[in-house]
Design a protein around this motif. Structure first.
Motif: not given
Ligand SMILES: Cc1cc2nc3c(=O)[nH]c(=O)nc-3n(C[C@H](O)[C@H](O)[C@H](O)COP(=O)(O)OP(=O)(O)OC[C@H]3O[C@@H](n4cnc5c(N)ncnc54)[C@H](O)[C@@H]3O)c2cc1C
Length: 372
Positions: A197-198, A180-181, A5, A3, A341
């Protein structure tokens, strides 16, 4: 599952500048780069010119970001000791009928906020550059050149110092939208999968493929794709001009011009040839040298005969091919495509190098935009 960001796709000057900016703002950033080394495509195949902002359509991204980016780039180079030179440039009317383009260019530059151009006559131009032949010219005091590898390495060093990572040999191949992501499928030797996420698409010539690989991304939001190749030719000998010399531009390009680099070398180009269908092809032929020599001889009549050799090429990514309208950079943010995102960039051709720091600021802001 790994993971992170924020993932930036592409370690060219744009992706690295964005990664630096986001990392400085506290993002945990990974840059995915398909090649085994950074900046192997357009970012290492350009004229290395800090553009003043003269040519671009007023109000376009290219105009606004060039003006902002030029100031930021000069300041950055001064602060970080990145080699640059404020060479200035002359835009020359080689023939009588080119003179009418001078006031048009001056007015366009003025509308973009470039207020320092000076219209000079042929005698004044030749007193500045004795080897030149022309009917009149524009002097651009704010044009310059930058050591591009040093600039990119400086940006990368700062991005890494703020915690950003670069994964080389890691082409992004597929993206699946999550609640989300994003889930990313990377074509490295480990077939890595990771969540973020982005996501920022700064893949340059590869931007269209990356956009197409995002499952659920609206296909109608992907713009036209055009690749406009530009080649350079060079010759041995001492540099004939101190300032950069450009002819008045034609409808599709700035014309074959003379640029110097920070190492004392000089070359002529780039020309413009569309690659149909769009593909990456850096092959060059010696047979084009005659056309180059004829073009340059219009404003440098003493150019020695048959001295030019191929000296590299680059490819401009474009979203529009229309001789009556300039192509512009395209940024698609969450309110445009409805995916939180995600920022997509297309057509970041010249003056993308000059704009890099300003683009990084813009993308950072676009990433935060809510869908509604
Ligand atoms: C002929 C020419 C002359 C130019 N002259 C100037 C100039 O004098 N001044 C100026 O300001 N600008 C100039 N430019 C423009 C400038 O060079 C570009 O705007 C800038 O380099 C674009 O950088 P980039 O990071 O978007 O693209 P790139 O440098 O091409 O970087 C994109 C990166 O994405 C990677 N990538 C692609 N697909 C994937 C994938 N699926 N997964 C992971 N990585 C991927 C690529 O390998 C590449 O490293 C010129 C451009 C050209 C072509």
């Amino acid at each position: 599952m790994n993971e992170v960001q924020t993932v930036v796709v592409g370690a060219g000057v744009i992706g690295i500048a964005i990664a630096r900016k986001l990392a400085r703002q506290g993002h945990d950033v990974l840059i995915l780069e398909a090649e085994e080394r950074i900046a192997q495509h357009t970012s290492s195949r350009n004229s290395q010119v800090i553009h003043a902002g003269i040519y671009y359509e007023p109000g376009s991204w290219r105009a606004k970001l060039c003006i902002a980016g030029k100031i930021m780039l000069y300041d950055y180079c001064k602060d970080r000791h990145v080699p640059f030179e404020n060479t200035q440039k002359l835009i020359v009317a080689a023939e009588e009928n080119h003179l009418t383009k001078i006031p048009v260019l001056m007015a366009n530059a003025e509308a973009n906020g470039v207020n320092d151009l000076i219209h000079i006559n042929a005698t004044e131009a030749v007193s500045l550059e004795p080897a030149l032949a022309c009917r009149g010219a524009i002097l651009s005091p704010s044009t310059g050149i930058v050591d591009v590898p040093a600039f990119i390495l400086s940006l990368l060093g700062e991005a890494k110092a703020e915690g950003a990572f670069v994964a080389l040999g890691s082409p992004l191949e597929r993206v699946v939208l999550q609640n989300k992501g994003f889930e990313l499928y990377v074509g490295d030797s480990d077939c890595t999968r990771l969540n973020c996420k982005n996501l920022v698409n700064a893949a340059g010539l590869g931007a269209w493929n990356v956009a197409r690989s995002i499952e659920g991304f609206p296909p109608m939001d992907i713009p036209e794709q055009h690749f406009a190749k530009g080649s350079w030719f060079s010759m041995t000998g001492s540099a004939p001009f101190e300032r950069l010399i450009y002819p008045v531009p034609d409808d599709e390009s700035l014309g074959v011009h003379y640029t110097r680099d920070m190492g004392g070398g000089f070359r002529f180009g780039p020309d413009l040839k569309y690659l149909n269908p769009p593909h990456v092809d850096y092959a060059m032929g010696v047979d084009e040298s005659i056309a180059f020599e004829n073009s340059v001889r219009r404003w440098w009549p003493d150019l020695p005969i048959s001295m030019m050799q191929p000296d590299g090429c680059g490819i401009r990514p474009r979203v529009l091919r229309d001789p009556n309208k300039q192509s512009d950079f395209m940024f698609l943010s969450p309110p445009d495509h409805g995916i939180e995102g995600l920022v997509q960039m297309f057509g970041v051709e010249s003056p993308g190098l000059t704009c890099a720091l300003a683009i990084a600021n813009l993308v950072t802001e676009l990433l935060e935009r809510p869908i509604n």
